[in-house]
Scaffold this active site. Structure first.
Site, mmCIF file in Angstrom:
data_model
loop_
_atom_site.group_PDB
_atom_site.id
_atom_site.type_symbol
_atom_site.label_atom_id
_atom_site.label_comp_id
_atom_site.label_asym_id
_atom_site.label_seq_id
_atom_site.Cartn_x
_atom_site.Cartn_y
_atom_site.Cartn_z
ATOM 1 N N GLY A 88 0.822 -1.207 0.000
ATOM 2 C CA GLY A 88 0.000 0.000 0.000
ATOM 3 C C GLY A 88 0.858 1.259 0.000
ATOM 4 N N SER A 89 1.984 1.202 0.696
ATOM 5 C CA SER A 89 2.892 2.351 0.693
ATOM 6 C C SER A 89 3.420 2.609 -0.713
ATOM 7 C CB SER A 89 4.067 2.099 1.645
ATOM 8 O OG SER A 89 3.601 1.938 2.958
ATOM 9 N N ASP A 196 -7.221 1.762 4.302
ATOM 10 C CA ASP A 196 -7.984 1.213 5.438
ATOM 11 C C ASP A 196 -9.479 1.126 5.134
ATOM 12 O OD1 ASP A 196 -5.632 1.197 6.836
ATOM 13 O OD2 ASP A 196 -6.033 3.029 7.954
ATOM 14 N N SER A 217 -4.447 -1.050 0.179
ATOM 15 C CA SER A 217 -3.400 -1.883 0.768
ATOM 16 C C SER A 217 -3.946 -3.270 1.081
ATOM 17 C CB SER A 217 -2.873 -1.249 2.055
ATOM 18 O OG SER A 217 -1.958 -2.126 2.689
ATOM 19 N N HIS A 222 -5.436 -5.532 6.739
ATOM 20 C CA HIS A 222 -6.468 -4.850 5.958
ATOM 21 C C HIS A 222 -7.602 -5.782 5.539
ATOM 22 C CE1 HIS A 222 -3.184 -1.790 5.567
ATOM 23 N NE2 HIS A 222 -4.214 -1.069 5.919
ATOM 24 N N ASN A 290 10.776 -0.466 -9.421
ATOM 25 C CA ASN A 290 10.083 -1.734 -9.638
ATOM 26 C C ASN A 290 9.151 -1.935 -8.459
ATOM 27 O OD1 ASN A 290 9.118 -4.267 -10.062
ATOM 28 N ND2 ASN A 290 11.099 -5.301 -10.045
#
Length: 440
Positions: A88-89, A196, A217, A222, A290
């Site tokens: 998710g980041s 979230d 995410s 999650h 990547n």
């Protein structure tokens, strides 16, 4: 007679189910002895079977399961494009980076531009702003919803404001009517962080369908999981092209891994000052990375997606059970709520200890921990109090008084589908014991 591939895969799938039944199927809960987790992966034999099936391909990078997941995930939102990422980041970094693409012309974000966000949240919503040399503008939030205060948001708009980048806190939708009005009035980009909030709705529409670009995410805490993993969604052709490029090292070529010249440009184009006909596979039109996920992650995601509706209902039911349980202690705690028009698929159950409760958050959560009930603080509290953010360039609107209060007094309990009614009832009994210890 030797077995063919199809027969062997079927036999292996049967053995995987047997393994699941032995290893995972019957997990017993013993109150007071088994920890009550705030989150965790929920799966059955089908995720294990898909994972093993993908491993038998030994494709390792993005492949057939990735294509299937991206197609079904885009359909879930009724959007044109979904891109699977390795977290998710990474999805947040990728989505924000796409807004700096030359493909956007004068609308691309540039160093020095201001982006509105909040300090009461998770760092990777803010970090891409800083990493691209832009200025985060921090606005206070509301107690109870833990989302940006719409009145303060309006005050935060300035001559350099170019975008709004916000997470729906713990799955609770913020006021999208106000945000969309500001986005339109000031011609802003809107990045909707739904890490979230998968499955939450606002005015009957899925969250993630309001922004120009959206992130999700799939970390184990999650709504669905692939272990690690995330996704970027958009309906915008230019943003999609930028996301695809930046996710794949910044390559201009869009041929899938293992393919050659499906783009038809491999040895025929002129790019920058490179020699004419330079191999398109090694032409870079963006500063990229990547950020792809593996097909094994996608295989798990395909099966998790089939369970999403049930997962959402369990989260809503657990939120309801917590609310019923906490009602008797409303003189001690501020309980969460959703604004009108919202239908949250709650990530968690946030609670704030009132200043005159007679105890501190630390005293309370430590007691729960001693009795094996997990809690978590609301992520970084006030990010500006964190060492990493001391020296960043920023603009702060107001005094962030509520953000500081959250840092000191807010925590959350779980709502995930693995949290059963028995576990919540036990947790409430622990809270009852804590309350009985307080002086009258």
């Amino acid at each position: 007679m030797s077995k063919n591939e199809k027969e062997l895969r079927a036999e292996i799938a049967g053995l995987v189910k047997d393994f699941y039944d032995v290893k995972f199927k019957d997990e017993f809960y013993i109150p007071g002895e088994t920890p009550v987790r705030y989150a965790g992966r929920v799966f059955d034999e089908t995720e294990l079977q898909a994972l093993v099936d993908s491993s038998l391909d030994f494709w390792l990078t993005s492949g057939r399961y990735t294509d299937e997941f991206e197609s079904e995930f885009a359909d879930l939102f009724d959007l044109e494009y979904a891109f699977l990422t390795n977290s998710g980041s990474s999805a947040n970094l990728l989505a924000f980076s796409a807004l700096t693409s030359p493909l956007l012309g004068d609308r691309k974000l540039k160093p020095g531009d201001e982006v509105i966000s909040v300090a009461a949240g998770f760092p990777t919503t803010v970090n891409p702003i800083i990493q691209h040399g832009m200025v985060p503008v921090f606005v206070d939030v509301e107690l109870g919803t833990y989302n940006i205060d719409p009145r303060e948001l309006k005050k935060a708009i300035g001559p350099k404001t170019r975008a709004i980048f916000l997470a729906h806190t713990l799955g609770n939708p913020y006021n999208l009517d106000v945000i969309q009005e500001l986005v339109e009035e000031y011609n802003l980009w809107f990045i909707e962080d739904c890490c979230d909030a998968l499955g939450s709705k606002y005015n009957g529409k899925m969250l993630g369908t309001f922004g120009h670009i959206t992130t999700c995410s799939f970390y184990p805490a999650h709504h669905i999981t692939m272990g690690e993993g995330g996704a970027v969604l958009t309906d915008d052709d230019d943003l999609a092209r930028a996301v695809r490029s930046i996710r794949d090292w910044g390559r201009d070529c869009y041929c899938a891994g293992g393919e050659n010249n499906t783009c038809g440009k491999r040895f025929s184009g002129q790019y920058g000052t490179l020699p004419k006909g330079y191999d398109h596979k090694y032409v870079y039109s963006h500063i990229g990375y990547n950020l792809k996920a593996t097909d094994m992650q996608a295989a798990i995601g395909v099966e998790q997606l089939k369970k999403l509706d049930g997962f959402i209902e369990r989260r809503k039911e657990n939120f309801r059970l917590w609310t019923e349980g906490f009602k008797k202690w409303e003189d001690k705690f501020i309980l969460p709520y959703a604004i009108e028009g919202s239908d949250p698929a709650w990530f968690a159950y946030p609670v704030t200890v009132k200043e005159d409760a007679g105890f501190t958050r630390t005293e309370f959560t430590d007691f729960l921990s001693q009795n094996l009930v997990e809690t978590r603080n609301l992520f970084g509290g006030n990010l500006l109090r964190q060492p990493a953010y001391f020296d960043i360039e920023k603009r702060v609107v107001g005094d962030l008084k509520v953000t500081d209060l959250i840092m000191h007094q807010t925590f959350f309990l779980g709502t995930f589908p693995g949290l059963t009614r028995d576990k919540i009832i036990f947790s409430l009994s622990v809270i009852e014991k804590f309350m009985e210890r307080l002086p009258l």
